[in-house]
Design a protein around this motif. Structure first.
Motif, short mmCIF file in Angstrom:
data_model
loop_
_atom_site.label_atom_id
_atom_site.label_comp_id
_atom_site.label_asym_id
_atom_site.label_seq_id
_atom_site.Cartn_x
_atom_site.Cartn_y
_atom_site.Cartn_z
N LYS A 1 0.83 -1.21 0.00
CA LYS A 1 0.00 0.00 0.00
C LYS A 1 0.86 1.26 0.00
CE LYS A 1 -1.69 1.93 3.66
NZ LYS A 1 -2.41 2.26 4.91
N GLN A 2 1.96 1.22 0.75
CA GLN A 2 2.79 2.41 0.92
C GLN A 2 3.59 2.76 -0.33
OE1 GLN A 2 2.95 4.50 3.40
NE2 GLN A 2 1.81 3.44 4.99
N ILE A 3 3.99 1.78 -1.11
CA ILE A 3 5.03 2.06 -2.12
C ILE A 3 4.68 1.68 -3.55
CG2 ILE A 3 6.24 -0.15 -1.76
CD1 ILE A 3 8.88 1.35 -2.09
N CYS A 4 3.84 0.67 -3.76
CA CYS A 4 3.70 0.09 -5.11
C CYS A 4 2.62 0.78 -5.94
CB CYS A 4 3.37 -1.40 -4.99
SG CYS A 4 4.64 -2.34 -4.13
N ASN A 5 2.85 0.80 -7.27
CA ASN A 5 1.79 1.25 -8.17
C ASN A 5 1.06 0.07 -8.82
OD1 ASN A 5 4.23 0.80 -9.75
ND2 ASN A 5 3.16 1.70 -11.49
N LYS A 6 1.74 -1.09 -8.86
CA LYS A 6 1.11 -2.30 -9.39
C LYS A 6 1.44 -3.46 -8.46
CE LYS A 6 1.60 -0.75 -14.19
NZ LYS A 6 2.31 -0.98 -15.46
N VAL A 7 0.62 -4.51 -8.54
CA VAL A 7 0.83 -5.64 -7.62
C VAL A 7 0.38 -6.94 -8.28
CG1 VAL A 7 -1.44 -5.37 -6.51
CG2 VAL A 7 0.43 -6.47 -5.26
N ALA A 8 1.10 -8.02 -7.94
CA ALA A 8 0.68 -9.37 -8.30
C ALA A 8 0.53 -10.16 -7.01
CB ALA A 8 1.70 -10.04 -9.21
N VAL A 9 -0.54 -10.94 -6.93
CA VAL A 9 -0.82 -11.75 -5.74
C VAL A 9 -0.51 -13.20 -6.07
CG1 VAL A 9 -2.55 -12.38 -4.03
CG2 VAL A 9 -2.67 -10.14 -5.12
N MET A 10 0.35 -13.83 -5.23
CA MET A 10 0.76 -15.20 -5.47
C MET A 10 0.18 -16.16 -4.43
SD MET A 10 4.76 -15.19 -6.67
CE MET A 10 4.58 -16.90 -7.24
N GLU A 11 -0.11 -17.35 -4.90
CA GLU A 11 -0.57 -18.42 -4.00
C GLU A 11 -0.18 -19.76 -4.62
OE1 GLU A 11 -4.58 -19.63 -1.50
OE2 GLU A 11 -4.81 -18.76 -3.50
N LYS A 12 0.53 -20.58 -3.86
CA LYS A 12 0.93 -21.92 -4.29
C LYS A 12 1.64 -21.91 -5.63
CE LYS A 12 -2.79 -24.11 -1.67
NZ LYS A 12 -4.02 -24.95 -1.72
N GLY A 13 2.56 -20.94 -5.79
CA GLY A 13 3.39 -20.90 -6.98
C GLY A 13 2.77 -20.26 -8.20
N ARG A 14 1.55 -19.77 -8.08
CA ARG A 14 0.85 -19.18 -9.22
C ARG A 14 0.49 -17.72 -8.95
NH1 ARG A 14 -0.94 -22.96 -12.90
NH2 ARG A 14 -2.36 -21.42 -13.77
N LEU B 1 -18.83 1.42 15.26
CA LEU B 1 -17.85 0.83 16.16
C LEU B 1 -16.41 1.24 15.80
CD1 LEU B 1 -19.32 -2.78 16.32
CD2 LEU B 1 -19.68 -0.92 17.95
N TYR B 2 -16.20 1.50 14.51
CA TYR B 2 -14.84 1.84 14.05
C TYR B 2 -14.94 2.53 12.71
CZ TYR B 2 -10.21 1.14 11.96
OH TYR B 2 -8.99 1.34 11.34
N GLY B 3 -14.08 3.52 12.49
CA GLY B 3 -14.04 4.18 11.20
C GLY B 3 -12.63 4.67 10.91
N ASN B 4 -12.25 4.60 9.63
CA ASN B 4 -10.91 5.04 9.24
C ASN B 4 -10.92 5.44 7.78
OD1 ASN B 4 -7.98 5.33 9.59
ND2 ASN B 4 -7.88 3.60 8.16
N ILE B 5 -10.25 6.56 7.47
CA ILE B 5 -10.05 6.99 6.08
C ILE B 5 -8.56 7.15 5.85
CG2 ILE B 5 -10.43 8.80 4.38
CD1 ILE B 5 -13.11 9.36 5.60
N ASP B 6 -8.09 6.58 4.76
CA ASP B 6 -6.68 6.67 4.39
C ASP B 6 -6.61 7.02 2.91
OD1 ASP B 6 -3.92 6.52 4.44
OD2 ASP B 6 -3.87 4.62 5.54
N HIS B 7 -5.42 7.11 2.36
CA HIS B 7 -5.25 7.41 0.95
C HIS B 7 -4.27 6.43 0.33
CE1 HIS B 7 -6.98 11.18 2.37
NE2 HIS B 7 -7.32 11.42 1.13
N ILE B 8 -4.55 6.05 -0.89
CA ILE B 8 -3.62 5.23 -1.65
C ILE B 8 -3.42 5.91 -3.00
CG2 ILE B 8 -5.51 3.70 -2.37
CD1 ILE B 8 -3.45 1.48 -2.59
N GLN B 9 -2.19 6.36 -3.24
CA GLN B 9 -1.86 7.10 -4.45
C GLN B 9 -2.80 8.28 -4.67
OE1 GLN B 9 -1.50 4.28 -7.68
NE2 GLN B 9 -0.04 3.03 -6.56
#
Length: 343
Positions: free
Chosen positions: A205-218, A298-306
């Motif tokens: 979240k802090q640094i990347c502009n793109k992401v790939a999610v891996m699971e079990k080698g794929r 019960l809970y609330g939060n606002i943040d920013h991504i890019q």
């Protein structure tokens, strides 16, 4: 910049084939800060070691800056690796060398003269904020300082690509943020393509502009970070985002949510994710007016991504047979809605 096609890595152990990477395809553009995230054992570190050929793939191709890595001779690979820097989770510094000596090491191997090496080392230590630590030894440094030395060393030969293998996992949150900010500055100033392998969604979240999610080698999901955050399609991506939300909750609030859920089955505890312009809309006010239900935040939060706002609300809904209508209404507004059974 980096093209990976049909990449497969199979290890052989005691007569058993173990597929660490299974038909991985990635396209990383020049100047990207590209995150590769997944749980332990997903194949992340194997993938990054294959990119610079520390591990030889079983099948598939890896192209960096137009060069097919799998077809290089040992001498050609040695030269190509100068274009691909790497930093590690546990720093891998030479304990018998000073900070200056560690950063100089790859330059010495490259055969540069002493004056050129000294000038380059001074530039790099200034870049990472360690000019005053040139004559210190690794044992005299903090974890964050050690990683800054690792970054300086990785940049010694002016690489076009910087690989980061769990580079902040051994650091505290504040130090992690400072290292990520340094990497962002390096990317912005020099245009270096950075590949970040991590199991921490907050790092992505802090640094990347793109992401790939891996699971079990794929690779199970990849794309722009804002798109993955706004609409995660794979179960593993959804779990990573869920863990990011609930890791921020105080323990006493988690206990309250658990107790509310157990004690009042006719009530519902609901997590609502907002993304983009809808974050500023008075959604809860409209729900109360439209359905005549009670809502306890019960809970609330606002943040920013890019630069794009996103938020999370956890609310308690009371309204008996009207609650299902509320949930449908929220989903029709384009919000991600989840009834929480446990935290």
């Amino acid at each position: 910049m980096i093209r990976i096609k049909s990449l497969t890595k199979i290890y052989h152990s005691n007569g058993i084939d173990i597929k660490a990477l299974d038909n991985v395809n990635l396209n990383i553009e020049k100047g990207d800060i590209f995150g590769i995230i997944g749980p332990s054992g997903a194949g992340k570190s194997t993938l990054i070691r294959c990119i610079n050929m520390l591990e030889k793939p079983t099948y598939g191709s890896i192209e960096i800056d137009g060069v097919e890595m799998t077809k290089l001779s040992p001498a050609e690979l040695k030269e190509m690796r100068k274009k691909v820097g790497i930093i590690f989770q546990h720093f891998n510094l030479l304990s018998s060398r000073t900070v200056k000596g560690n950063v100089a090491f790859p330059l010495e191997i490259a055969g540069l003269d002493k004056k050129t090496i000294d000038n380059r080392v001074k530039e790099l230590l200034a870049l990472v904020g360690l000019s005053n630590k040139a004559n210190s030894y690794p044992s005299q440094l903090s974890g964050g300082q050690k990683q800054r030395v690792g970054i300086a060393r990785a940049l010694a030969n002016n690489p076009k690509v910087l690989l980061c293998d769990e580079a902040t996992s051994a650091l505290d949150p504040e130090t992690t943020l400072s290292i990520l900010n340094l990497l962002k500055d390096i990317n912005r100033e020099f245009g270096i393509t950075i590949v970040v392998v991590t199991h921490e969604m907050n790092v992505v979240k802090q640094i990347c502009n793109k992401v790939a999610v891996m699971e079990k080698g794929r690779i199970v999901e990849q794309g722009l970070l804002v798109e993955i955050f706004a609409n995660p399609k794979s179960k593993i991506a959804q779990n990573f985002l869920r863990s990011l939300t609930f890791s921020e909750l105080p323990e006493e609030l988690k206990d309250k949510i658990r107790n509310l859920h157990r004690g009042h089955l006719e009530w519902k505890i609901v997590k609502i994710n907002f993304f983009g312009e809808v974050t500023a809309e008075p959604i809860l006010t409209s729900v109360i007016k439209k359905f005549d239900v009670d809502i306890n935040v019960l809970y609330g939060n606002i943040d920013h991504i890019q630069g794009i706002p996103y938020g999370t609300l956890i609310v308690e809904l009371r309204g008996n047979n009207k609650i299902e209508g509320v949930l449908r209404y929220l989903q029709e507004l384009g919000l991600e809605v989840e009834v929480i059974g446990n935290v």
